[in-house]
Structure formats: structure tokens, C-alpha cells
Design a protein around this motif. Structure first.
Motif, PDB file in Angstrom:
ATOM      1  N   ALA A  70       0.822  -1.212   0.000  1.00 24.69           N
ATOM      2  CA  ALA A  70       0.000   0.000   0.000  1.00 24.69           C
ATOM      3  C   ALA A  70       0.854   1.259   0.000  1.00 24.69           C
ATOM      4  O   ALA A  70       0.453   2.294  -0.551  1.00 24.69           O
ATOM      5  CB  ALA A  70      -0.923  -0.005   1.220  1.00 24.69           C
ATOM      6  N   LYS A  71       2.025   1.166   0.593  1.00 19.54           N
ATOM      7  CA  LYS A  71       2.933   2.317   0.619  1.00 19.54           C
ATOM      8  C   LYS A  71       3.843   2.352  -0.604  1.00 19.54           C
ATOM      9  O   LYS A  71       4.648   3.286  -0.760  1.00 19.54           O
ATOM     10  CB  LYS A  71       3.791   2.265   1.887  1.00 19.54           C
ATOM     11  N   GLY A  72       3.753   1.328  -1.451  1.00 21.15           N
ATOM     12  CA  GLY A  72       4.565   1.300  -2.660  1.00 21.15           C
ATOM     13  C   GLY A  72       6.042   1.066  -2.386  1.00 21.15           C
ATOM     14  O   GLY A  72       6.902   1.594  -3.101  1.00 21.15           O
ATOM     15  N   ILE A  73       6.342   0.266  -1.372  1.00 17.32           N
ATOM     16  CA  ILE A  73       7.735   0.018  -0.981  1.00 17.32           C
ATOM     17  C   ILE A  73       8.131  -1.386  -1.415  1.00 17.32           C
ATOM     18  O   ILE A  73       7.399  -2.347  -1.193  1.00 17.32           O
ATOM     19  CB  ILE A  73       7.916   0.164   0.546  1.00 17.32           C
ATOM     20  N   GLU A  74       9.293  -1.492  -2.036  1.00 21.18           N
ATOM     21  CA  GLU A  74       9.807  -2.793  -2.429  1.00 21.18           C
ATOM     22  C   GLU A  74      10.419  -3.497  -1.220  1.00 21.18           C
ATOM     23  O   GLU A  74      10.894  -2.859  -0.278  1.00 21.18           O
ATOM     24  CB  GLU A  74      10.871  -2.641  -3.523  1.00 21.18           C
ATOM     25  N   LEU A  75      10.399  -4.817  -1.284  1.00 19.23           N
ATOM     26  CA  LEU A  75      10.957  -5.603  -0.181  1.00 19.23           C
ATOM     27  C   LEU A  75      12.457  -5.335  -0.026  1.00 19.23           C
ATOM     28  O   LEU A  75      12.994  -5.350   1.084  1.00 19.23           O
ATOM     29  CB  LEU A  75      10.704  -7.097  -0.411  1.00 19.23           C
ATOM     30  N   SER A  76      13.123  -5.084  -1.132  1.00 23.34           N
ATOM     31  CA  SER A  76      14.564  -4.807  -1.074  1.00 23.34           C
ATOM     32  C   SER A  76      14.850  -3.523  -0.290  1.00 23.34           C
ATOM     33  O   SER A  76      15.887  -3.403   0.376  1.00 23.34           O
ATOM     34  CB  SER A  76      15.131  -4.699  -2.488  1.00 23.34           C
ATOM     35  N   GLN A  77      13.913  -2.545  -0.380  1.00 18.35           N
ATOM     36  CA  GLN A  77      14.087  -1.317   0.390  1.00 18.35           C
ATOM     37  C   GLN A  77      13.984  -1.587   1.887  1.00 18.35           C
ATOM     38  O   GLN A  77      14.739  -1.028   2.689  1.00 18.35           O
ATOM     39  CB  GLN A  77      13.025  -0.288  -0.028  1.00 18.35           C
ATOM     40  N   ILE A  78      13.027  -2.443   2.262  1.00 20.95           N
ATOM     41  CA  ILE A  78      12.883  -2.798   3.675  1.00 20.95           C
ATOM     42  C   ILE A  78      14.158  -3.482   4.166  1.00 20.95           C
ATOM     43  O   ILE A  78      14.657  -3.200   5.264  1.00 20.95           O
ATOM     44  CB  ILE A  78      11.674  -3.728   3.887  1.00 20.95           C
ATOM     45  N   ALA A  79      14.708  -4.385   3.351  1.00 24.88           N
ATOM     46  CA  ALA A  79      15.925  -5.104   3.736  1.00 24.88           C
ATOM     47  C   ALA A  79      17.096  -4.145   3.912  1.00 24.88           C
ATOM     48  O   ALA A  79      17.891  -4.275   4.850  1.00 24.88           O
ATOM     49  CB  ALA A  79      16.251  -6.173   2.692  1.00 24.88           C
ATOM     50  N   ALA A  80      17.205  -3.156   2.999  1.00 25.31           N
ATOM     51  CA  ALA A  80      18.316  -2.207   3.093  1.00 25.31           C
ATOM     52  C   ALA A  80      18.193  -1.311   4.313  1.00 25.31           C
ATOM     53  O   ALA A  80      19.190  -0.991   4.974  1.00 25.31           O
ATOM     54  CB  ALA A  80      18.379  -1.358   1.820  1.00 25.31           C
ATOM     55  N   GLU A  81      16.965  -0.909   4.642  1.00 24.29           N
ATOM     56  CA  GLU A  81      16.764   0.013   5.761  1.00 24.29           C
ATOM     57  C   GLU A  81      16.882  -0.681   7.115  1.00 24.29           C
ATOM     58  O   GLU A  81      17.386  -0.099   8.067  1.00 24.29           O
ATOM     59  CB  GLU A  81      15.400   0.683   5.644  1.00 24.29           C
ATOM     60  N   THR A  82      16.425  -1.917   7.195  1.00 26.03           N
ATOM     61  CA  THR A  82      16.429  -2.623   8.486  1.00 26.03           C
ATOM     62  C   THR A  82      17.652  -3.513   8.665  1.00 26.03           C
ATOM     63  O   THR A  82      17.896  -3.999   9.764  1.00 26.03           O
ATOM     64  CB  THR A  82      15.182  -3.506   8.618  1.00 26.03           C
TER      65      THR A  82
ATOM     66  N   ILE B  16      17.917  -6.412   7.621  1.00 26.85           N
ATOM     67  CA  ILE B  16      17.420  -7.781   7.781  1.00 26.85           C
ATOM     68  C   ILE B  16      17.552  -8.468   6.427  1.00 26.85           C
ATOM     69  O   ILE B  16      17.125  -7.911   5.407  1.00 26.85           O
ATOM     70  CB  ILE B  16      15.955  -7.804   8.245  1.00 26.85           C
ATOM     71  N   PRO B  17      18.121  -9.672   6.373  1.00 25.07           N
ATOM     72  CA  PRO B  17      18.235 -10.359   5.078  1.00 25.07           C
ATOM     73  C   PRO B  17      16.878 -10.489   4.397  1.00 25.07           C
ATOM     74  O   PRO B  17      15.863 -10.781   5.044  1.00 25.07           O
ATOM     75  CB  PRO B  17      18.808 -11.733   5.462  1.00 25.07           C
ATOM     76  N   GLN B  18      16.863 -10.252   3.100  1.00 21.06           N
ATOM     77  CA  GLN B  18      15.597 -10.256   2.366  1.00 21.06           C
ATOM     78  C   GLN B  18      14.916 -11.620   2.436  1.00 21.06           C
ATOM     79  O   GLN B  18      13.685 -11.700   2.459  1.00 21.06           O
ATOM     80  CB  GLN B  18      15.838  -9.851   0.908  1.00 21.06           C
ATOM     81  N   ARG B  19      15.695 -12.695   2.491  1.00 20.64           N
ATOM     82  CA  ARG B  19      15.091 -14.033   2.567  1.00 20.64           C
ATOM     83  C   ARG B  19      14.296 -14.198   3.861  1.00 20.64           C
ATOM     84  O   ARG B  19      13.287 -14.904   3.895  1.00 20.64           O
ATOM     85  CB  ARG B  19      16.168 -15.106   2.455  1.00 20.64           C
ATOM     86  N   HIS B  20      14.728 -13.529   4.937  1.00 24.38           N
ATOM     87  CA  HIS B  20      13.987 -13.599   6.189  1.00 24.38           C
ATOM     88  C   HIS B  20      12.698 -12.783   6.124  1.00 24.38           C
ATOM     89  O   HIS B  20      11.684 -13.159   6.711  1.00 24.38           O
ATOM     90  CB  HIS B  20      14.869 -13.102   7.337  1.00 24.38           C
ATOM     91  N   LEU B  21      12.750 -11.661   5.408  1.00 30.86           N
ATOM     92  CA  LEU B  21      11.529 -10.865   5.222  1.00 30.86           C
ATOM     93  C   LEU B  21      10.501 -11.650   4.400  1.00 30.86           C
ATOM     94  O   LEU B  21       9.293 -11.606   4.692  1.00 30.86           O
ATOM     95  CB  LEU B  21      11.873  -9.539   4.536  1.00 30.86           C
ATOM     96  N   VAL B  22      10.989 -12.357   3.391  1.00 33.47           N
ATOM     97  CA  VAL B  22      10.078 -13.194   2.588  1.00 33.47           C
ATOM     98  C   VAL B  22       9.452 -14.273   3.461  1.00 33.47           C
ATOM     99  O   VAL B  22       8.248 -14.566   3.376  1.00 33.47           O
ATOM    100  CB  VAL B  22      10.833 -13.818   1.402  1.00 33.47           C
ATOM    101  N   ALA B  23      10.259 -14.880   4.327  1.00 33.84           N
ATOM    102  CA  ALA B  23       9.744 -15.926   5.212  1.00 33.84           C
ATOM    103  C   ALA B  23       8.683 -15.376   6.152  1.00 33.84           C
ATOM    104  O   ALA B  23       7.667 -16.031   6.428  1.00 33.84           O
ATOM    105  CB  ALA B  23      10.896 -16.539   6.015  1.00 33.84           C
ATOM    106  N   ILE B  24       8.881 -14.152   6.656  1.00 36.55           N
ATOM    107  CA  ILE B  24       7.894 -13.543   7.553  1.00 36.55           C
ATOM    108  C   ILE B  24       6.587 -13.288   6.808  1.00 36.55           C
ATOM    109  O   ILE B  24       5.493 -13.579   7.313  1.00 36.55           O
ATOM    110  CB  ILE B  24       8.456 -12.245   8.155  1.00 36.55           C
ATOM    111  N   GLU B  25       6.673 -12.727   5.603  1.00 37.18           N
ATOM    112  CA  GLU B  25       5.463 -12.437   4.847  1.00 37.18           C
ATOM    113  C   GLU B  25       4.715 -13.724   4.481  1.00 37.18           C
ATOM    114  O   GLU B  25       3.481 -13.720   4.365  1.00 37.18           O
ATOM    115  CB  GLU B  25       5.807 -11.651   3.580  1.00 37.18           C
TER     116      GLU B  25
END
Length: 280
Positions: free
Chosen positions: A28-40, A42-51
Motif C-alpha cells: 500500500a505504501k509502494g515500498i519494495e521488499l529490497s528497500q525494507i531489507a536495506a533500511e532494516t 534484515i536479510p531479504q530471505r527472512h523478510l520473505v519468510a515472515i510475509e
């Protein structure tokens, strides 16, 4: 007989999981998962696992909660309500958890040392190395210290009462005081008599003095900082043993020998009475 109208059963959409709620808020905010990984971080694979609510891909329950909290903060979501739901989900399905022992993950912001802490650790290591090197130079090699940054001054020869001896040559009063005073901290020095018996040995502090015993037989000195030892005979200054950064050893320190060193014709090592200048 009248037929009762059929009541349509209300259907409710299944509640979204925590991962689905995070994914929906991100999109909804138009944010890519890679942006979340770069800012936090947190490895992107872990963000995918959470989602995907695939918590078995995470190292442990602690990581699942910590990563979810950080993810929610970036999206400005209510953390407490999300974490309560997450704990319920993890409690309902133990198979989602990874039971393997937790290991360090570079993307875990709670475990990555801050830049300030890293600089502090590096500075502490440098100070430790410098301190150890200074201790080695002072304790094990006292003659390796730097020369003092002092303005050179012309030597002042003490005027000592010379009582004529029986053969007509000047003699030194045997009761005259010979005093060595350290002008620097941690000045190692050893005084001993002609037989090698120690009279005094210490790391002298700045301003600390030692008086050669009047009854000492052939007193001598050994030090790695001759330039740091001021000498007085009966309260009057005489030249130092050396102004160089060198080790002197077996140098006589009687008033007569020190005054002989001060004579214009006397040079270190030119006569046996002046003692040997040993440079290591």
C-alpha cells in the motif's frame, strides 16, 4: 403453511496473518521488499519468510519476533497488536518454529555492533597495544626511552672544598654529599659498590632523590636514562653522566670521580678513574 424465508449465512473472510498484514501495508505504501531489507539490515530471505508465515526459515522464535517488530516500525504499524498476534500464531503452530540453536546473523539489528561501539573497541585495542609497548620499553629495556625535550644548558661545575692531601694534591672531603635526582618519571637506576652489592635500585619518580652513602666502597651506577638524572655534590650541580639516550654502566659516582669527569681534559672512558661508558 408459510415457508420461513431463508436466512443467508454470513461469510467472513479469513483473518490475515501477521505476514500478510505486513505485506499488504508495504504494498500500500509502494515500498519494495529490497528497500525494507536495506533500511532494516534484515536479510531479504527472512523478510520473505515472515510475509509467508514460514517461520521455520528463521533461526529462532526470538528472531521472528525481533524482525517482525523492526519491520512493523518501518511501516509505522502498531507493534504491540502485531506481536501479540504473532505470538499467538507461533504458539498455535510449533512446526513453524526453527528449533535449531540460534546463530549470529549479520542482518539482525539487535546483534550488530553499532559504529560507535566498533570505533570504541578499535581505540581500546590501540591503547592496549601502546600501553604494553611502553611497559616493555620502561621495564625490560630502560635505556630505550626517548631523550627529554629540554633546552640544553651549559654544565656547571660544583665548587667543592678540596682539602690538600699529604702528597700535595687536592683531595675531596669524604663527608661531601653526592645526590642523584630523577627529572623524569619511571627512571630506572641501580647503585652498587665495588663488590657488586646493590645499594639502591628503583624506578624513580620525577623529583625522587638518592644520596650515595658516605661509607660505600667504590659506588657505581647503572641506568638507561643518564640524561634524566641530575647530580649535585654538596648541593652544587655537576654535569650529568650523559646527555645521550644510552645505557651507562659501572660508572663511579664518588665525588672525586664525578668532578674528574667535569674537568675539561677528562672525557668519558679516557681514564679508569672515570668509569666505563657502556652502550648497549
Amino acid at each position: 403453511m408459510e415457508e420461513e424465508p431463508l436466512v443467508e449465512e454470513e461469510t467472513h473472510a479469513p483473518a490475515l496473518t501477521v505476514g500478510e498484514r505486513l505485506q499488504a501495508a508495504r504494498r500500500a505504501k509502494g515500498i519494495e521488499l529490497s528497500q525494507i531489507a536495506a533500511e532494516t539490515r534484515i536479510p531479504q530471505r527472512h523478510l520473505v519468510a515472515i510475509e509467508n508465515s514460514d517461520y521455520a526459515q528463521l533461526p529462532s522464535r526470538t528472531y521472528a519476533i525481533g524482525f517482525t517488530r523492526t519491520y512493523a516500525r518501518v511501516l509505522e504499524l502498531e507493534e504491540r497488536e502485531l506481536l501479540d498476534q504473532l505470538r499467538a500464531e507461533l504458539g498455535d503452530d510449533r512446526s513453524r518454529l526453527n528449533t535449531a540453536p540460534a546463530r549470529f546473523e549479520p542482518g539482525d539489528p539487535a546483534r550488530v555492533p553499532s559504529r560507535k561501539l566498533a570505533w570504541f573497541g578499535a581505540l581500546a585495542a590501540v591503547l592496549l597495544l601502546v600501553g604494553g609497548f611502553a611497559f616493555y620499553r620502561t621495564y625490560f629495556a630502560p635505556g630505550l626511552g626517548p631523550a627529554p625535550l629540554q633546552e640544553e644548558r651549559a654544565p656547571v661545575i660544583a665548587e667543592v672544598d678540596r682539602t690538600p692531601s699529604t702528597d700535595g694534591t687536592p683531595a675531596i672531603d669524604p663527608d661531601v654529599e653526592v645526590v642523584f635526582t630523577s627529572e623524569m618519571n619511571d627512571t630506572w637506576v641501580k647503585f652498587y659498590d665495588a663488590s657488586g652489592e646493590r645499594l639502591y635500585e628503583a624506578q624513580m619518580a620525577q623529583g625522587e632523590s638518592y644520596t650515595i652513602p658516605a661509607d660505600a666502597e667504590g659506588p657505581q651506577v647503572w641506568t638507561g636514562r643518564p640524561y634524566a638524572l641530575a647530580i649535585t655534590i654538596d648541593g652544587r650541580p655537576v654535569p650529568k653522566l650523559s646527555e645521550e639516550d644510552e645505557i651507562v654502566r659501572d660508572v663511579p659516582v664518588t665525588a672525586e670521580a664525578l668532578l674528574a669527569r667535569s674537568e675539561p681534559s677528562a672525557t668519558p672512558g679516557s681514564d679508569a678513574s672515570t668509569g666505563d661508558l657502556t652502550v648497549n
